[in-house]
Structures are given as C-alpha cells and as structure tokens.
Design a protein around this motif. Structure first.
Motif, PDB file in Angstrom:
ATOM      1  N   THR A  20       0.827  -1.203   0.000  1.00  0.00           N
ATOM      2  CA  THR A  20       0.000   0.000   0.000  1.00  0.00           C
ATOM      3  C   THR A  20       0.860   1.251   0.000  1.00  0.00           C
ATOM      4  OG1 THR A  20      -1.683  -1.214   1.251  1.00  0.00           O
ATOM      5  CG2 THR A  20      -1.884   1.184   1.185  1.00  0.00           C
ATOM      6  N   LEU A  21       1.932   1.226   0.752  1.00  0.00           N
ATOM      7  CA  LEU A  21       2.875   2.351   0.792  1.00  0.00           C
ATOM      8  C   LEU A  21       3.441   2.631  -0.599  1.00  0.00           C
ATOM      9  CD1 LEU A  21       4.687   4.429   2.250  1.00  0.00           C
ATOM     10  CD2 LEU A  21       6.240   2.535   2.812  1.00  0.00           C
ATOM     11  N   ALA A  22       3.848   1.585  -1.301  1.00  0.00           N
ATOM     12  CA  ALA A  22       4.414   1.754  -2.642  1.00  0.00           C
ATOM     13  C   ALA A  22       3.377   2.354  -3.598  1.00  0.00           C
ATOM     14  CB  ALA A  22       4.914   0.413  -3.171  1.00  0.00           C
ATOM     15  N   ALA A  23       2.125   1.884  -3.500  1.00  0.00           N
ATOM     16  CA  ALA A  23       1.068   2.414  -4.366  1.00  0.00           C
ATOM     17  C   ALA A  23       0.813   3.889  -4.075  1.00  0.00           C
ATOM     18  CB  ALA A  23      -0.210   1.599  -4.181  1.00  0.00           C
ATOM     19  N   LEU A  24       0.798   4.261  -2.810  1.00  0.00           N
ATOM     20  CA  LEU A  24       0.545   5.650  -2.447  1.00  0.00           C
ATOM     21  C   LEU A  24       1.700   6.563  -2.870  1.00  0.00           C
ATOM     22  CD1 LEU A  24      -1.120   5.047   1.013  1.00  0.00           C
ATOM     23  CD2 LEU A  24      -2.204   6.107  -0.971  1.00  0.00           C
ATOM     24  N   LYS A  25       2.911   6.073  -2.786  1.00  0.00           N
ATOM     25  CA  LYS A  25       4.042   6.864  -3.285  1.00  0.00           C
ATOM     26  C   LYS A  25       3.907   7.110  -4.783  1.00  0.00           C
ATOM     27  CE  LYS A  25       7.665   5.851   0.109  1.00  0.00           C
ATOM     28  NZ  LYS A  25       9.032   5.308   0.310  1.00  0.00           N
ATOM     29  N   ASP A  26       3.423   6.105  -5.503  1.00  0.00           N
ATOM     30  CA  ASP A  26       3.192   6.249  -6.943  1.00  0.00           C
ATOM     31  C   ASP A  26       2.085   7.274  -7.201  1.00  0.00           C
ATOM     32  OD1 ASP A  26       3.323   5.836  -9.656  1.00  0.00           O
ATOM     33  OD2 ASP A  26       2.323   3.899  -9.635  1.00  0.00           O
ATOM     34  N   LEU A  27       0.993   7.184  -6.448  1.00  0.00           N
ATOM     35  CA  LEU A  27      -0.094   8.145  -6.599  1.00  0.00           C
ATOM     36  C   LEU A  27       0.375   9.568  -6.330  1.00  0.00           C
ATOM     37  CD1 LEU A  27      -3.107   8.889  -6.912  1.00  0.00           C
ATOM     38  CD2 LEU A  27      -3.393   8.341  -4.469  1.00  0.00           C
ATOM     39  N   MET A  28       1.249   9.736  -5.349  1.00  0.00           N
ATOM     40  CA  MET A  28       1.690  11.077  -4.995  1.00  0.00           C
ATOM     41  C   MET A  28       2.498  11.748  -6.100  1.00  0.00           C
ATOM     42  SD  MET A  28       0.085  11.645  -2.381  1.00  0.00           S
ATOM     43  CE  MET A  28       0.687  13.344  -2.341  1.00  0.00           C
ATOM     44  N   LYS A  29       3.102  10.973  -6.986  1.00  0.00           N
ATOM     45  CA  LYS A  29       3.800  11.572  -8.122  1.00  0.00           C
ATOM     46  C   LYS A  29       2.817  12.358  -8.991  1.00  0.00           C
ATOM     47  CE  LYS A  29       7.241   7.837  -8.351  1.00  0.00           C
ATOM     48  NZ  LYS A  29       7.745   6.692  -9.151  1.00  0.00           N
ATOM     49  N   VAL A  30       1.619  11.804  -9.156  1.00  0.00           N
ATOM     50  CA  VAL A  30       0.591  12.483  -9.946  1.00  0.00           C
ATOM     51  C   VAL A  30       0.030  13.672  -9.173  1.00  0.00           C
ATOM     52  CG1 VAL A  30      -1.669  12.218 -11.038  1.00  0.00           C
ATOM     53  CG2 VAL A  30       0.011  10.368 -11.176  1.00  0.00           C
ATOM     54  N   CYS A  31      -0.300  13.464  -7.900  1.00  0.00           N
ATOM     55  CA  CYS A  31      -0.862  14.551  -7.099  1.00  0.00           C
ATOM     56  C   CYS A  31       0.100  15.729  -6.986  1.00  0.00           C
ATOM     57  CB  CYS A  31      -1.232  14.039  -5.708  1.00  0.00           C
ATOM     58  SG  CYS A  31      -2.625  12.890  -5.684  1.00  0.00           S
ATOM     59  N   GLU A  32       1.365  15.430  -6.764  1.00  0.00           N
ATOM     60  CA  GLU A  32       2.357  16.503  -6.645  1.00  0.00           C
ATOM     61  C   GLU A  32       2.497  17.256  -7.962  1.00  0.00           C
ATOM     62  OE1 GLU A  32       5.865  14.600  -5.224  1.00  0.00           O
ATOM     63  OE2 GLU A  32       5.068  14.297  -3.205  1.00  0.00           O
ATOM     64  N   ALA A  33       2.485  16.526  -9.073  1.00  0.00           N
ATOM     65  CA  ALA A  33       2.575  17.183 -10.386  1.00  0.00           C
ATOM     66  C   ALA A  33       1.366  18.090 -10.617  1.00  0.00           C
ATOM     67  CB  ALA A  33       2.677  16.138 -11.488  1.00  0.00           C
ATOM     68  N   ASN A  34       0.224  17.707 -10.054  1.00  0.00           N
ATOM     69  CA  ASN A  34      -0.991  18.516 -10.177  1.00  0.00           C
ATOM     70  C   ASN A  34      -1.126  19.549  -9.060  1.00  0.00           C
ATOM     71  OD1 ASN A  34      -1.868  17.212 -12.499  1.00  0.00           O
ATOM     72  ND2 ASN A  34      -3.036  15.667 -11.371  1.00  0.00           N
ATOM     73  N   ARG A  35      -0.079  19.665  -8.230  1.00  0.00           N
ATOM     74  CA  ARG A  35      -0.082  20.599  -7.089  1.00  0.00           C
ATOM     75  C   ARG A  35      -1.339  20.390  -6.244  1.00  0.00           C
ATOM     76  NH1 ARG A  35       3.842  24.319  -7.186  1.00  0.00           N
ATOM     77  NH2 ARG A  35       5.006  24.636  -9.136  1.00  0.00           N
ATOM     78  N   GLN A  36      -1.502  19.148  -5.827  1.00  0.00           N
ATOM     79  CA  GLN A  36      -2.738  18.720  -5.217  1.00  0.00           C
ATOM     80  C   GLN A  36      -2.459  17.882  -3.975  1.00  0.00           C
ATOM     81  OE1 GLN A  36      -4.996  15.419  -7.311  1.00  0.00           O
ATOM     82  NE2 GLN A  36      -5.959  17.278  -8.094  1.00  0.00           N
ATOM     83  N   TYR A  37      -3.240  18.096  -2.941  1.00  0.00           N
ATOM     84  CA  TYR A  37      -3.117  17.308  -1.715  1.00  0.00           C
ATOM     85  C   TYR A  37      -3.953  16.035  -1.823  1.00  0.00           C
ATOM     86  CZ  TYR A  37      -0.816  21.138   0.735  1.00  0.00           C
ATOM     87  OH  TYR A  37       0.074  22.117   1.123  1.00  0.00           O
ATOM     88  N   PHE A  38      -3.387  14.943  -1.344  1.00  0.00           N
ATOM     89  CA  PHE A  38      -4.153  13.710  -1.200  1.00  0.00           C
ATOM     90  C   PHE A  38      -4.524  13.573   0.267  1.00  0.00           C
ATOM     91  CE2 PHE A  38      -4.387   9.185  -0.099  1.00  0.00           C
ATOM     92  CZ  PHE A  38      -5.488   8.848  -0.872  1.00  0.00           C
ATOM     93  N   LEU A  39      -5.833  13.430   0.532  1.00  0.00           N
ATOM     94  CA  LEU A  39      -6.313  13.341   1.904  1.00  0.00           C
ATOM     95  C   LEU A  39      -6.836  11.940   2.194  1.00  0.00           C
ATOM     96  CD1 LEU A  39      -8.367  16.668   2.272  1.00  0.00           C
ATOM     97  CD2 LEU A  39      -5.887  16.324   2.273  1.00  0.00           C
ATOM     98  N   PHE A  40      -6.381  11.378   3.299  1.00  0.00           N
ATOM     99  CA  PHE A  40      -6.912  10.113   3.799  1.00  0.00           C
ATOM    100  C   PHE A  40      -8.214  10.393   4.544  1.00  0.00           C
ATOM    101  CE2 PHE A  40      -2.384   9.440   3.463  1.00  0.00           C
ATOM    102  CZ  PHE A  40      -2.207   8.093   3.185  1.00  0.00           C
ATOM    103  N   GLU A  41      -9.295   9.730   4.145  1.00  0.00           N
ATOM    104  CA  GLU A  41     -10.521   9.780   4.945  1.00  0.00           C
ATOM    105  C   GLU A  41     -10.338   8.869   6.148  1.00  0.00           C
ATOM    106  OE1 GLU A  41     -15.018  10.238   5.418  1.00  0.00           O
ATOM    107  OE2 GLU A  41     -13.707  11.163   3.946  1.00  0.00           O
ATOM    108  N   THR A  42     -10.592   9.378   7.332  1.00  0.00           N
ATOM    109  CA  THR A  42     -10.353   8.608   8.550  1.00  0.00           C
ATOM    110  C   THR A  42     -11.411   7.535   8.771  1.00  0.00           C
ATOM    111  OG1 THR A  42     -11.600  10.210   9.860  1.00  0.00           O
ATOM    112  CG2 THR A  42      -9.210  10.521   9.721  1.00  0.00           C
ATOM    113  N   GLY A  43     -11.041   6.556   9.600  1.00  0.00           N
ATOM    114  CA  GLY A  43     -12.019   5.600  10.060  1.00  0.00           C
ATOM    115  C   GLY A  43     -11.512   4.189  10.206  1.00  0.00           C
ATOM    116  N   GLN A  44     -10.853   3.672   9.174  1.00  0.00           N
ATOM    117  CA  GLN A  44     -10.528   2.247   9.158  1.00  0.00           C
ATOM    118  C   GLN A  44      -9.184   1.908   9.803  1.00  0.00           C
ATOM    119  OE1 GLN A  44     -11.008   2.171   4.986  1.00  0.00           O
ATOM    120  NE2 GLN A  44     -13.225   2.247   5.158  1.00  0.00           N
ATOM    121  N   GLU A  45      -8.530   2.900  10.341  1.00  0.00           N
ATOM    122  CA  GLU A  45      -7.254   2.675  11.000  1.00  0.00           C
ATOM    123  C   GLU A  45      -7.151   3.598  12.215  1.00  0.00           C
ATOM    124  OE1 GLU A  45      -7.792   5.754   8.940  1.00  0.00           O
ATOM    125  OE2 GLU A  45      -7.183   4.165   7.568  1.00  0.00           O
TER     126      GLU A  45
END
Length: 277
Positions: A131-156
């Motif tokens: 999951t960590l590796a997938a999220l690091k990959d996703l952040m490459k796109v979010c960072e390029a779009n100057r965008q924050y990725f937010l975790f919705e709380t609850g399951q952890e």
C-alpha cells in the motif's frame, strides 16, 4: 469555518439540479463525491460541474474519489475489499485514483480524498509495504498537479495513519477527518484524534455516530447531536488549532429524513461555530 455538504454525482447525474438542491438548502460549499469512473474520467463532466457550481456561488472544496470492485463496510469482508490495501484490487484502483486526480485538477480543486482501506498497524505486514508503494506512486501524480491527497479517517487508528503519512514522505498529504467514522470503526475518540492529526487536517465531515457493539459490524451513524461526537469540544479544538477549512455535512441515508437531518446539522453547527468566534 464554513458549512457545506456532500454532493454525490453518479450514473449520468443531473449536475445542475444537484447543485441547485444544495443552494436551496442555504449551503454554498461542497465536496463532490463520485464512485462512477466513467463519470469522472472525462474533462467535459468536470467543466459541467465547475460551471454549475460557479453559476450558483458554490465552492467545491474537494473531490472524493471512489473506486471500482467489491466494498463491504464491515469488520469481516471490509479488510479484504476496501481501498488500496487488498492486493487483488490495488493496481486498478490506483489507476482510478490517478484519473480522479486529473478530474480534481479540471475542477480546479486542490484536495483529492478517498478511503485507502484497513491500513495494517504492523508496518512489517506485506500489505503495508504494498500500500505504501502504491501511495508513493499516486503522490507523483498529485504533486505534479499541485494537489493534496487526503486520507478519509475511520478504518485505522490515528497513529497508524500518521505513520503511513510519515513513511510516504510527501508535503502534499493531509487528512479528511470524519469524526463519526472513528467511532463507527471503534478506532478513536474524535476529540483526542484532533491532537494526533494536528495541522494535517485539511477537511472535516460533519457527521455523528456510535461505537460498534457487534463484533462484526460497524457502529451506527446518527443525526448530528444524537451520537458520541462531542461537537462543542471537537469544534473548539479545531478552532484552537487554527483550522479554517469547511465542515462538510454527510448524512448517509436518503429521502426526506436526510434533508431534515442536513438542515438540523446546518443550524446545530452554525450555532456552535458562532460561539467560537
């Protein structure tokens, strides 16, 4: 802190009508939610949503991106079906979230939100590493779009979530704090969670609920004020933290009762926020 509401757009929605319904409730901010990949992977739909919101003076604060595949909101099938954690669905859902990032960019919003799933508390669990590796990959796109990725709380637990944020190591990460979810999943007291999440909080849901009492099932969502979220203290803590984002009402029922509860929540939250200022 402004008060908004969730706007769900699924399956060829009447976008203009949904936005007018929101404005008709006297609310002028929203998180747009869609679980329909065919809807949010087109630039045309993003323009329709953006134009409809702007015509009514509505601010879209975030895009809440759903994903395909099975989803069981419980403690039995939930860990093996929800979010990016289950390996069987991870890569397809990662691609979906990347498409959601571009949709959010086209909407002109800076925050992308989803449920990542039941993050393992043990960072040596292979599911944690994947999951960590997938999220690091996703952040490459979010960072390029100057965008924050937010975790919705609850399951952890809150500290597990903060550990994952630390391990990803991006400045473009934050939290959409749903206080009711922390109760429904039995993971934390929402008031205490504010202390743990601190400045990482970029979005907040106005929602209430009860702790679970059946080992296999989540707790029960309630109308705001009827659950265990101590909203006077919760909002005061956010205010003292310097939180200036919106409180986005979410009531996961339908029909006339949903409308009544949203209007009640609007007044309830307005009164509490007014006493803070």
């Amino acid at each position: 802190m402004n008060i908004g509401c969730i706007v769900r757009l699924e399956r060829n929605p009447d976008i203009e009508k949904e936005m007018k319904n929101l404005a008709g409730l006297g609310l002028h901010s929203c998180q747009v939610v869609s679980w329909d990949r065919k809807f949010f992977n087109t630039e045309k739909n993003a323009k329709r949503v953006k134009d409809a919101a702007e015509s009514l003076g509505i601010t879209i604060t975030a895009f809440w991106c759903g994903w395909e595949g099975p989803a069981f909101w419980n403690f039995t099938e939930g860990p093996i079906t929800l979010g990016l954690v289950p390996e069987a669905y991870r890569m397809e859902r990662l691609q979906t979230l990347k498409e959601g990032s571009y949709f959010a960019k086209d909407l002109g919003v800076s925050d992308l939100i989803t449920h990542v799933g039941f993050l393992p508390e043990n960072r040596h669990d292979p599911l944690y590493a994947g999951t960590l590796a997938a999220l690091k990959d996703l952040m490459k796109v979010c960072e390029a779009n100057r965008q924050y990725f937010l975790f919705e709380t609850g399951q952890e637990t809150p500290i597990t979530l903060m550990r994952m944020i630390q391990d990803i190591g991006s400045d473009y990460l934050g939290i959409n704090l749903d206080p009711a979810n922390l109760l429904l999943y039995g993971k934390a007291n929402p008031v205490d969670a504010v202390d743990i999440f601190g400045k990482k909080i970029r979005g907040v849901h106005g929602k209430d609920g009860l702790y679970p009492t059946c080992p296999g099932e989540l707790g029960r969502e309630t109308k705001i004020g009827d659950g265990r979220v101590d909203y006077p203290v919760f909002l005061k803590k956010l205010f003292q933290l310097g939180y200036q984002g919106d409180i986005t009402i979410e009531r996961e029922i339908s029909g006339e009762e949903q409308i009544r509860d949203i209007l009640f929540a609007k007044q309830y939250l307005s009164d509490l926020i007014g006493n803070l200022e």
